[in-house]
Design an enzyme around this catalytic site. Structure first.
Site, PDB file in Angstrom:
ATOM      1  N   ARG A 106       0.822  -1.208   0.000  1.00 16.12           N
ATOM      2  CA  ARG A 106       0.000   0.000   0.000  1.00 16.12           C
ATOM      3  C   ARG A 106       0.864   1.269   0.000  1.00 16.12           C
ATOM      4  NH1 ARG A 106      -5.238   1.029   1.609  1.00 16.12           N
ATOM      5  NH2 ARG A 106      -5.444  -1.148   2.235  1.00 16.12           N
ATOM      6  N   TYR A 211       0.299 -13.389  -0.305  1.00 12.78           N
ATOM      7  CA  TYR A 211       0.920 -13.189  -1.615  1.00 12.78           C
ATOM      8  C   TYR A 211       2.202 -12.388  -1.438  1.00 12.78           C
ATOM      9  CZ  TYR A 211      -2.030  -9.010  -1.018  1.00 12.78           C
ATOM     10  OH  TYR A 211      -2.674  -7.909  -0.523  1.00 12.78           O
ATOM     11  N   ASP A 290     -13.704   4.778   0.905  1.00  9.18           N
ATOM     12  CA  ASP A 290     -14.288   4.179   2.109  1.00  9.18           C
ATOM     13  C   ASP A 290     -15.268   5.097   2.812  1.00  9.18           C
ATOM     14  OD1 ASP A 290     -12.974   1.799   1.812  1.00  9.18           O
ATOM     15  OD2 ASP A 290     -11.458   2.168   3.352  1.00  9.18           O
TER      16      ASP A 290
END
Length: 394
Positions: A106, A211, A290
């Site tokens: 991120r 991942y 969000d």
């Protein structure tokens, strides 16, 4: 060209806020971003950028930069959590999706968007906390902590779950605890030579997603467990790695080794929020990301929806001379799609945690589908991954 020279303020320097600032600036707006944190630091962990989100990054001119900063995802691999055996492996190359599916930290995506926004002329102010908003017919007044006030023609609220603007526009919308908590961590990757893919290990009442990121040097881990209670929503609660290891002690395959390598761990309760009924005030205030549609992390769409929002908002504001028309069009385009995505993420939360006969039946169906018609499984999500908002709203 309705945005040319217009003064717009974005509240929040996350993925959605920075993408919106960049998209608005590229269309001629004079954009200021207010971020309450004193620095844009390395927070969060790995995220997945799927083709619908990658289409926005490409349209913003950052496709090559994303490719350099991220790993291309080659597959989504579903496993039985206890045995580690394969239930279904979805080959993204065969499905034609791998070129737009990325695994990235991120912080690396935020750094990329911040650099591009500054280069486009966006003003970024750190340590600016908005205490109050007063929105009227001709703009919005933002009162900052410390007494400063700012005037803007439009305030874009990209300040996340606890957005003040969301609460002002939707005072009765209350979240509720889903009965699930999630841990997140990153660990050194032990085998960076393997092709990068997202792995999901499913068991009754819990699952693990993992991942690689950062060129295969780190591995991202998210582990979710069903629990009866939780008190506070938030991403920054520290936890003891031994609790995580005990909760997933029955898992097989590589999971025990991954969890054994965890040293620093965060945990948070998962709350379900309704998609906002009102996204704007028709004049000077609008929600994005969000703040408008918090989602559970079971479809990897939080960042991707925010990227879609950013492009769509900028394009529609530029298309319409009348702000009220632009904001109404933005909600009309985005609200139905985000509702469908949030509902699909909610369904995945249940599907990963099946037990007993339902779990056996579901795994049998997935194995059969993977052997007979693997394209049909991914095809169920064509509406999601193959949607290109940059073509829908040019």
């Amino acid at each position: 060209m309705a945005l040319a020279g217009r003064n717009v303020t974005v509240i929040g320097a996350g993925i959605g806020g920075l993408a919106a600032a960049l998209a608005l600036s590229r269309r001629g707006a004079r954009v200021t971003v207010l971020e309450q944190a004193p620095a844009i630091s390395e927070v969060g962990a790995g995220i997945q950028i799927t083709p619908n989100g990658a289409a926005v990054i490409e349209a913003l001119g950052l496709g090559p930069a994303l490719g350099a900063a991220a790993l291309p995802n080659t597959a989504v691999h579903l496993h039985d959590g206890r045995s580690g055996r394969t239930v279904l492996r979805l080959d993204l190359n065969r499905a034609g999706l791998a070129s737009g599916y990325f695994l990235i930290h991120r912080a690396d995506l935020i750094a990329l968007l911040e650099w591009a926004a500054r280069a486009a002329g966006v003003t970024l102010r750190l340590g600016c906390r908005v205490e109050r908003m007063v929105h009227g017919r001709r703009g919005c007044t933002l009162a900052l902590e410390g007494g400063e006030t700012l005037e803007t023609s439009l305030a874009v609220s990209a300040d996340g779950l606890h957005s003040r603007a969301r609460r002002a526009l939707n005072p009765s919308a209350e979240p509720f605890f889903t009965g699930q908590v999630a841990w997140r961590a990153t660990i050194p990757e032990s085998d960076g030579r393997r092709a990068p893919e997202a792995a999901v290990f499913m068991a009754p009442g819990r699952h693990v997603v993992s991942y690689p990121i950062r060129g295969g040097r780190l591995r991202n881990l998210v582990a979710v467990e069903e629990r009866t209670s939780w008190t506070e929503e938030g991403w920054h609660h520290r936890d003891d790695p031994e609790r995580l290891r005990r909760a997933f002690s029955g898992f097989g395959g590589p999971v025990p080794g991954w969890l054994g390598a965890v040293e620093t761990l965060h945990v948070w309760g998962l709350f379900r929020h309704p998609v906002a009924e009102r996204w704007h005030d028709s004049r000077a205030l609008v929600l994005l990301g969000d703040a408008a549609h918090p989602t559970l992390p079971f479809l990897a769409q939080g960042a991707n929806m925010a990227l879609e929002d950013a492009w769509c908002l900028a394009a529609l504001l530029d298309r319409h001379d009348d702000t009220a028309e632009a904001l109404a069009a933005y909600q009309a385009v985005r609200q139905p799609r985000t509702r469908r995505i949030v509902a699909a993420a909610n369904a995945n939360a249940r599907n990963y945690h099946l037990s007993g006969a339902a779990r056996l039946a579901a795994h049998t169906v997935l194995r059969t589908a993977g052997a007979v018609a693997p394209g049909m499984v991914l095809g169920r999500f064509d509406w999601l991954y193959r949607h290109d908002v940059t073509q829908q709203v040019a």
